[in-house]
Design a protein around this motif. Sequence first.
Motif, short mmCIF file in Angstrom:
data_model
loop_
_atom_site.label_atom_id
_atom_site.label_comp_id
_atom_site.label_asym_id
_atom_site.label_seq_id
_atom_site.Cartn_x
_atom_site.Cartn_y
_atom_site.Cartn_z
N LEU A 26 0.89 -1.15 -0.04
CA LEU A 26 0.06 0.04 -0.01
C LEU A 26 0.88 1.37 0.07
N LYS A 27 1.95 1.34 0.77
CA LYS A 27 3.01 2.26 0.77
C LYS A 27 3.47 2.51 -0.55
N LEU A 28 3.88 1.48 -1.17
CA LEU A 28 4.37 1.41 -2.60
C LEU A 28 3.10 2.18 -3.63
N SER A 29 2.08 1.71 -3.38
CA SER A 29 0.93 2.33 -4.33
C SER A 29 1.03 3.70 -4.34
N GLY A 30 1.13 4.51 -3.02
CA GLY A 30 1.08 5.73 -2.93
C GLY A 30 2.03 6.46 -3.61
N VAL A 31 2.94 6.31 -4.40
CA VAL A 31 4.15 6.88 -4.93
C VAL A 31 3.35 7.92 -5.72
N SER A 32 3.92 8.99 -6.04
CA SER A 32 3.60 10.15 -7.08
C SER A 32 4.64 10.67 -7.77
N GLY A 33 4.36 11.49 -8.77
CA GLY A 33 5.38 12.42 -9.46
C GLY A 33 6.39 11.47 -10.21
N PHE A 37 8.36 6.64 -11.41
CA PHE A 37 8.95 5.98 -12.65
C PHE A 37 10.19 4.95 -12.19
N LEU A 38 10.75 5.50 -10.82
CA LEU A 38 11.40 4.49 -10.22
C LEU A 38 10.76 3.24 -9.87
N LEU A 39 9.36 3.23 -9.40
CA LEU A 39 8.72 2.06 -8.86
C LEU A 39 8.41 1.39 -10.18
N PHE A 40 8.17 1.74 -11.53
CA PHE A 40 8.20 1.12 -12.59
C PHE A 40 9.45 0.40 -12.97
N THR A 254 -6.56 6.16 -14.57
CA THR A 254 -5.67 7.25 -15.38
C THR A 254 -4.63 6.12 -15.79
N PRO A 255 -3.90 6.50 -17.05
CA PRO A 255 -2.63 5.49 -17.30
C PRO A 255 -1.71 5.22 -16.31
N LEU A 256 -1.27 6.44 -15.61
CA LEU A 256 -0.34 6.08 -14.38
C LEU A 256 -0.93 5.44 -13.45
N GLU A 257 -2.11 5.44 -13.19
CA GLU A 257 -2.61 4.55 -11.94
C GLU A 257 -2.67 3.09 -12.63
N GLU A 281 -6.33 -0.25 -24.15
CA GLU A 281 -6.30 0.58 -25.27
C GLU A 281 -7.06 2.14 -24.56
N LYS A 282 -8.05 1.64 -24.03
CA LYS A 282 -8.75 2.85 -23.52
C LYS A 282 -8.01 3.61 -22.32
N ASN A 283 -7.60 2.74 -21.49
CA ASN A 283 -7.01 3.05 -19.99
C ASN A 283 -5.55 3.66 -20.07
N LEU A 284 -4.89 2.97 -20.94
CA LEU A 284 -3.35 3.39 -20.82
C LEU A 284 -3.17 4.11 -22.00
N ARG A 285 -4.00 4.12 -23.15
CA ARG A 285 -3.84 5.12 -24.10
C ARG A 285 -2.62 5.21 -24.80
N GLU A 286 -1.88 6.39 -24.85
CA GLU A 286 -0.56 6.51 -25.59
C GLU A 286 0.63 5.84 -24.53
N LEU A 287 0.37 5.53 -23.32
CA LEU A 287 1.28 4.81 -22.73
C LEU A 287 1.18 3.13 -22.61
#
Length: 334
Positions: A26-33, A37-40, A254-257, A281-287
């Motif tokens: 859950l703590k990992l899921s809260g990363v932002s900004g 990209f480090l999480l990915f 959102t795509p990032l979510e 396709e719908k949710n990740l779109r260009e990502l």
Amino acid sequence: MTIRTYIQAMAEKVLSGGTIDASEALKLSGVSGSDRFLLFAEAARIRDHFVGSAVFLCSIINAKSGRCAENCAFCAQSAHHDTGVMVYPLVDEDEMVRCAALAEENGAGCYGIVTSGTSINKSDELDRVCRTVSRIKSETGISPSCSLGILDEETALRLKNAGMETYHHNIETARSFFPQICTTHDYEDDVATIRAAKAVGLRVCCGGIFGLGESFAQRIEMAETLRELDVDSIPLNFLNPVAGTRLENADNLTPLECLTIISVYRFVLPGKRLSVCGGREKNLRELQSWMFLAGANGTMTGNYLTTPGRPPELDRQMMKDLEIPVEGCCGVDN
Ligand code: SF4
């Protein structure tokens, strides 16, 4: 400890054979900004370490559509919803085999025969599916799988003896959220189906769908259930809302979510096949291609059950551009 140091510490824990618990996930899921990209990147490193960098492709046929007695809130095929979805009985053997050969041509390693309904009719329908599975085994090089709803060990064994290698059945969401999504059958019926398939030695493909209104804690709860069930591959579907369903207005991912969900699942389930399926396709779109940079190692190519996918050649080009090898297999919603 900064969040970046925390992400790296959790990655090292998983890479050294440890398990992360729900509060850590859950703590990992809260990363932002840009920390995302480090999480990915760390999720992709875990993927490479445990399962390699190859991507697996699967394909499905909607072999029997509509009029399902269940009331899954997201599903266009439920008889409880007025969606205008196509309704037809089990398609004939030749058509199922023809589509298997086409899926193989498009690069898929696994082909799923998917039917709507609580479970398959154990006489004529099951006979036809078993004959089809045997023909796919003998006439093509693709691995046959089935998704026929709730099943018992006897049916699982018949399918296995016909040549089926993988059974697909989603648990859809967390046990604690399931009553808000479906009330016509019990979560434990789905769990029993997974156990029946495993009991006869089948490979099991089991995952769920995100964007139904569940919390991130409930997404992690589902991941932990999948870890307990020790399924082999996990389809990750993202809601593509269909007009007429109870969730027609739910559109909150959102795509990032979505990418964060993929990464957190990789941390929780490091050695499993994580396959991004319906709604990408719908949710990740260009990502879309980022799903592999965030830790996934599979996807579905071609159409989904009731919504169109993009042309398979675009998926092949995506793998080529990413310079990742393609192997073969499975799961789906939408
Ligand atoms: S998800 Fe499956 S069980 Fe649920 S309504 Fe749709 S076809 Fe029926």
